[in-house]
Design a protein around this motif. Structure first.
Motif, mmCIF file in Angstrom:
data_model
loop_
_atom_site.group_PDB
_atom_site.id
_atom_site.type_symbol
_atom_site.label_atom_id
_atom_site.label_comp_id
_atom_site.label_asym_id
_atom_site.label_seq_id
_atom_site.Cartn_x
_atom_site.Cartn_y
_atom_site.Cartn_z
ATOM 1 N N GLN A 62 0.797 -1.214 0.000
ATOM 2 C CA GLN A 62 0.000 0.000 0.000
ATOM 3 C C GLN A 62 0.834 1.270 0.000
ATOM 4 O O GLN A 62 0.283 2.358 -0.183
ATOM 5 N N PHE A 63 2.119 1.182 0.226
ATOM 6 C CA PHE A 63 2.932 2.404 0.237
ATOM 7 C C PHE A 63 4.286 2.143 -0.408
ATOM 8 O O PHE A 63 4.838 1.053 -0.312
ATOM 9 N N ALA A 94 -5.601 4.965 -7.215
ATOM 10 C CA ALA A 94 -4.700 4.014 -6.570
ATOM 11 C C ALA A 94 -4.698 2.688 -7.309
ATOM 12 O O ALA A 94 -5.505 2.441 -8.203
ATOM 13 N N THR A 95 -3.777 1.843 -6.898
ATOM 14 C CA THR A 95 -3.781 0.464 -7.355
ATOM 15 C C THR A 95 -5.076 -0.177 -6.874
ATOM 16 O O THR A 95 -5.467 0.038 -5.727
ATOM 17 N N ILE A 149 -3.763 -5.108 -4.557
ATOM 18 C CA ILE A 149 -3.008 -4.912 -3.312
ATOM 19 C C ILE A 149 -3.166 -6.120 -2.401
ATOM 20 O O ILE A 149 -2.194 -6.600 -1.815
ATOM 21 N N ARG A 150 -4.395 -6.639 -2.279
ATOM 22 C CA ARG A 150 -4.607 -7.829 -1.438
ATOM 23 C C ARG A 150 -3.830 -9.028 -1.971
ATOM 24 O O ARG A 150 -3.219 -9.781 -1.206
ATOM 25 N N PHE A 151 -3.822 -9.201 -3.301
ATOM 26 C CA PHE A 151 -3.065 -10.313 -3.889
ATOM 27 C C PHE A 151 -1.575 -10.149 -3.601
ATOM 28 O O PHE A 151 -0.908 -11.114 -3.217
ATOM 29 N N ARG A 152 -1.038 -8.936 -3.791
ATOM 30 C CA ARG A 152 0.388 -8.718 -3.547
ATOM 31 C C ARG A 152 0.738 -8.947 -2.081
ATOM 32 O O ARG A 152 1.817 -9.464 -1.764
ATOM 33 N N ASP A 153 -0.169 -8.567 -1.184
ATOM 34 C CA ASP A 153 0.069 -8.788 0.235
ATOM 35 C C ASP A 153 0.106 -10.285 0.550
ATOM 36 O O ASP A 153 1.000 -10.774 1.237
ATOM 37 N N LEU A 205 4.141 7.466 -1.696
ATOM 38 C CA LEU A 205 2.839 7.150 -2.272
ATOM 39 C C LEU A 205 2.138 6.210 -1.304
ATOM 40 O O LEU A 205 2.708 5.185 -0.926
ATOM 41 N N VAL A 206 0.917 6.542 -0.901
ATOM 42 C CA VAL A 206 0.171 5.699 0.027
ATOM 43 C C VAL A 206 -1.210 5.443 -0.560
ATOM 44 O O VAL A 206 -1.965 6.373 -0.806
ATOM 45 N N ASP A 207 -1.523 4.174 -0.789
ATOM 46 C CA ASP A 207 -2.856 3.768 -1.249
ATOM 47 C C ASP A 207 -3.637 3.312 -0.023
ATOM 48 O O ASP A 207 -3.202 2.403 0.683
ATOM 49 N N CYS A 208 -4.794 3.947 0.234
ATOM 50 C CA CYS A 208 -5.564 3.534 1.404
ATOM 51 C C CYS A 208 -7.063 3.588 1.134
ATOM 52 O O CYS A 208 -7.532 4.342 0.288
ATOM 53 N N ASP A 209 -7.776 2.763 1.886
ATOM 54 C CA ASP A 209 -9.226 2.750 1.857
ATOM 55 C C ASP A 209 -9.738 3.947 2.659
ATOM 56 O O ASP A 209 -8.990 4.562 3.420
#
Length: 184
Positions: free
Chosen positions: A30-31, A164-165, A170-174, A135-139
């Motif tokens: 996410q970042f 954002a992505t 993001i969940r898959f990458r995590d 860069l921060v992607d957040c809900d």
């Protein structure tokens, strides 16, 4: 999800911000930090923007595919209109259309490799001056935590927001990174 951009002069401070983001429940996908000082990013174990994502490969590939699709359709339409497909059969025009589509898509990706990512062009002068971009992607539910963290670091300059992505990526990458940690 929404991407938030912050500019900072000190990578050491971004290391502390990264620690706080992790403590707040954000995950490494996410970042990211965009910087021209790649060695310092590695030394400080900051999460860098992947090199391929710093370029406009995806956008170039999409543009190339769109052009290739148009040209492929034109080849097939021309083959039908001239009666060439009726006399030779559809195999040669279809093959030519597929080759044109593939070539244009490939060429678009190659052109994109040579271009700076469209979302990062606005930071070109800051990066050249030795500054760094977080860069921060957040809900929406993570946004208050992000704002609390940012408030603790006056050196972070808000540089706007953007798309954002996608959250599933993001969940898959995590999950993928957790899987790799478990792998022997």
């Amino acid at each position: 999800m929404k991407r938030h951009y912050f500019i900072n002069d000190h990578l050491d401070e971004l290391k502390h911000v990264q620690r706080d983001l992790l403590a707040a429940g954000l995950t490494p996908p996410q970042f990211h930090v965009l910087s021209e000082d790649e060695a310092a990013l590695e030394r400080l174990r900051l999460n860098p923007v992947e090199a391929v994502l710093q370029k406009d490969v995806v956008r170039g590939t999409e543009r190339g595919a769109a052009i290739g699709l148009g040209l492929a359709a034109a080849v097939l339409l021309l083959a039908w209109a001239t009666g060439l497909a009726a006399s030779l059969g559809w195999m040669p025009p279809v093959f030519l259309a597929v080759v044109i589509l593939g070539f244009c898509t490939w060429e678009g990706g190659l052109i994109g490799i040579g271009e700076e990512h469209a979302d990062f062009r606005r930071f070109h002068n800051d990066l050249a001056a030795g500054r760094h971009v977080l860069l921060v992607d957040c809900d929406q539910d993570q946004a208050p935590a992000l704002q609390r963290i940012v408030a603790n670091y006056p050196g972070l300059e808000d540089a706007g927001s953007g798309s954002a992505t996608p959250a599933p990526v993001i969940r898959f990458r995590d999950k993928w990174s957790r899987f790799l940690e478990l792998a022997p």
